[in-house]
Design a protein around this motif. Structure first.
Motif, PDB file in Angstrom:
ATOM      1  N   LYS A 182       0.834  -1.206   0.000  1.00 25.77           N
ATOM      2  CA  LYS A 182       0.000   0.000   0.000  1.00 25.77           C
ATOM      3  C   LYS A 182       0.864   1.250   0.000  1.00 25.77           C
ATOM      4  CE  LYS A 182      -3.473   2.465   2.738  1.00 25.77           C
ATOM      5  NZ  LYS A 182      -4.301   2.444   3.962  1.00 25.77           N
ATOM      6  N   GLU A 183       1.871   1.281   0.862  1.00 22.99           N
ATOM      7  CA  GLU A 183       2.751   2.447   0.954  1.00 22.99           C
ATOM      8  C   GLU A 183       3.468   2.709  -0.368  1.00 22.99           C
ATOM      9  OE1 GLU A 183       6.776   3.766   3.402  1.00 22.99           O
ATOM     10  OE2 GLU A 183       5.508   2.158   4.177  1.00 22.99           O
ATOM     11  N   ASN A 184       4.010   1.668  -0.984  1.00 26.01           N
ATOM     12  CA  ASN A 184       4.719   1.827  -2.254  1.00 26.01           C
ATOM     13  C   ASN A 184       3.786   2.316  -3.361  1.00 26.01           C
ATOM     14  OD1 ASN A 184       7.081   0.950  -1.063  1.00 26.01           O
ATOM     15  ND2 ASN A 184       6.827  -1.173  -1.725  1.00 26.01           N
ATOM     16  N   THR A 185       2.563   1.765  -3.382  1.00 27.49           N
ATOM     17  CA  THR A 185       1.600   2.150  -4.414  1.00 27.49           C
ATOM     18  C   THR A 185       1.166   3.604  -4.255  1.00 27.49           C
ATOM     19  OG1 THR A 185       0.795  -0.133  -4.520  1.00 27.49           O
ATOM     20  CG2 THR A 185      -0.618   1.563  -5.479  1.00 27.49           C
ATOM     21  N   LEU A 186       0.895   4.009  -3.007  1.00 26.74           N
ATOM     22  CA  LEU A 186       0.468   5.402  -2.758  1.00 26.74           C
ATOM     23  C   LEU A 186       1.564   6.386  -3.160  1.00 26.74           C
ATOM     24  CD1 LEU A 186      -1.337   5.083   0.702  1.00 26.74           C
ATOM     25  CD2 LEU A 186      -2.387   5.547  -1.515  1.00 26.74           C
ATOM     26  N   MET A 187       2.798   6.078  -2.817  1.00 21.51           N
ATOM     27  CA  MET A 187       3.904   6.981  -3.152  1.00 21.51           C
ATOM     28  C   MET A 187       4.036   7.150  -4.660  1.00 21.51           C
ATOM     29  SD  MET A 187       6.838   5.850  -0.394  1.00 21.51           S
ATOM     30  CE  MET A 187       8.060   6.862  -1.217  1.00 21.51           C
ATOM     31  N   LEU A 188       3.968   6.047  -5.390  1.00 17.51           N
ATOM     32  CA  LEU A 188       4.121   6.115  -6.842  1.00 17.51           C
ATOM     33  C   LEU A 188       2.915   6.788  -7.498  1.00 17.51           C
ATOM     34  CD1 LEU A 188       5.960   5.406  -9.166  1.00 17.51           C
ATOM     35  CD2 LEU A 188       4.909   3.129  -9.270  1.00 17.51           C
ATOM     36  N   PHE A 189       1.730   6.501  -6.949  1.00 19.30           N
ATOM     37  CA  PHE A 189       0.508   7.092  -7.500  1.00 19.30           C
ATOM     38  C   PHE A 189       0.532   8.613  -7.329  1.00 19.30           C
ATOM     39  CE2 PHE A 189      -3.905   8.501  -7.325  1.00 19.30           C
ATOM     40  CZ  PHE A 189      -4.458   7.866  -8.430  1.00 19.30           C
ATOM     41  N   LYS A 190       0.919   9.072  -6.118  1.00 17.15           N
ATOM     42  CA  LYS A 190       0.952  10.516  -5.860  1.00 17.15           C
ATOM     43  C   LYS A 190       1.989  11.221  -6.722  1.00 17.15           C
ATOM     44  CE  LYS A 190       1.251  10.161  -1.329  1.00 17.15           C
ATOM     45  NZ  LYS A 190       1.364  10.572   0.095  1.00 17.15           N
ATOM     46  N   SER A 191       3.084  10.530  -7.020  1.00 19.41           N
ATOM     47  CA  SER A 191       4.118  11.155  -7.864  1.00 19.41           C
ATOM     48  C   SER A 191       3.656  11.281  -9.316  1.00 19.41           C
ATOM     49  CB  SER A 191       5.416  10.345  -7.790  1.00 19.41           C
ATOM     50  OG  SER A 191       5.261   9.094  -8.432  1.00 19.41           O
ATOM     51  N   LYS A 192       2.802  10.384  -9.779  1.00 17.45           N
ATOM     52  CA  LYS A 192       2.333  10.411 -11.160  1.00 17.45           C
ATOM     53  C   LYS A 192       1.052  11.219 -11.330  1.00 17.45           C
ATOM     54  CE  LYS A 192       4.352   6.097 -12.879  1.00 17.45           C
ATOM     55  NZ  LYS A 192       5.003   6.686 -14.071  1.00 17.45           N
ATOM     56  N   TYR A 193       0.186  11.172 -10.300  1.00 13.23           N
ATOM     57  CA  TYR A 193      -1.099  11.867 -10.381  1.00 13.23           C
ATOM     58  C   TYR A 193      -1.316  12.694  -9.113  1.00 13.23           C
ATOM     59  CZ  TYR A 193      -1.725   8.267 -13.942  1.00 13.23           C
ATOM     60  OH  TYR A 193      -1.557   7.431 -15.023  1.00 13.23           O
TER      61      TYR A 193
END
Length: 230
Positions: A182-193
């Motif tokens: 979850k943490e990895n996905t949120l970080m990458l998602f916030k950086s892209k969108y």
């Protein structure tokens, strides 16, 4: 168990290595067995306290003491056993027992061998008084329904406790994997969108987080990711 002379004996068989925690645990057992014999206000300990002996059969060896049976008692710097000693502990290292020549082994070695391997045809063929005695004791035990039931219940409780520990460890492992994904996905998602609401990424499964993370790495468009969340 308690002998006719009053000695208290605690016996445990453990099919695993002898760890630091086991050393601590048995010393605590021994201290409790002595302490439980004493009541507050007792004046004559000698009338109430009996010797305590613990025996641990363990599927391990002590490389510093290559013995089948290793005995511990409190001693002073001259190696003299403490007077009126109340505490004796024996470690029985089962891997050594297979090295014992059964036909020439002592009675205690043969008894341990039988405990370790069970009453097999090979052991019965020895026709030893020790084996015959142990077979008789086992038959007496099996004929006592209350003893068999008590042993079965005890074994069931041990199995349940083990399964519960395994379940807790597994749940902890899965929870840790879920939080990390979850943490990895949120970080990458916030950086892209950065303008998108991340609340849509709450309360997903581990599989979903892994799939979304992979989609983000592969630069899939936002609509595909939202479909994966649905």
């Amino acid at each position: 168990m308690k002998t006719d002379e009053g000695k208290l004996i605690d016996i445990e068989m453990q099919n695993s290595a002898l760890t630091k925690e086991d050393h601590y645990r048995f010393q605590i057992y021994e201290a409790r067995m002595i302490d439980h014999q004493v009541n507050r206000g007792d004046l004559l300990y000698s009338e109430n306290v009996h010797e305590v002996c613990t025996i641990l059969f363990v599927n391990d060896i002590d490389r510093d003491n290559l013995l089948l049976i290793d005995t511990y008692m409190p001693r002073n710097q001259l190696n003299h056993v403490r007077k009126y000693n109340l505490l004796t502990h024996h470690n029985v290292y089962l891997p050594f027992i297979d090295a014992v020549v059964r036909e020439k082994g002592s009675k205690i070695e043969l008894a341990i061998y039988t405990l370790y391997h069970g009453i097999t045809d090979d052991i019965m063929a020895l026709n030893s008084e020790v084996v015959i005695m142990m077979k008789e004791k086992m038959d007496q035990f099996n004929e006592d329904e209350e003893l068999v039931l008590a042993a079965s219940k005890r074994q069931l409780v041990k199995i349940q406790h083990h399964q519960e520990k395994v379940r807790i460890r597994q749940e902890g492992k899965e929870e840790g994997e879920l939080l990390k994904a979850k943490e990895n996905t949120l970080m990458l998602f916030k950086s892209k969108y950065p303008q998108e609401d991340i609340l849509m990424l709450e309360n997903l499964t581990l599989s979903q987080y892994n799939e979304i993370f992979k989609a983000l790495i592969e630069n899939k468009n936002l609509q595909i990711i939202k479909e994966m969340i649905k």
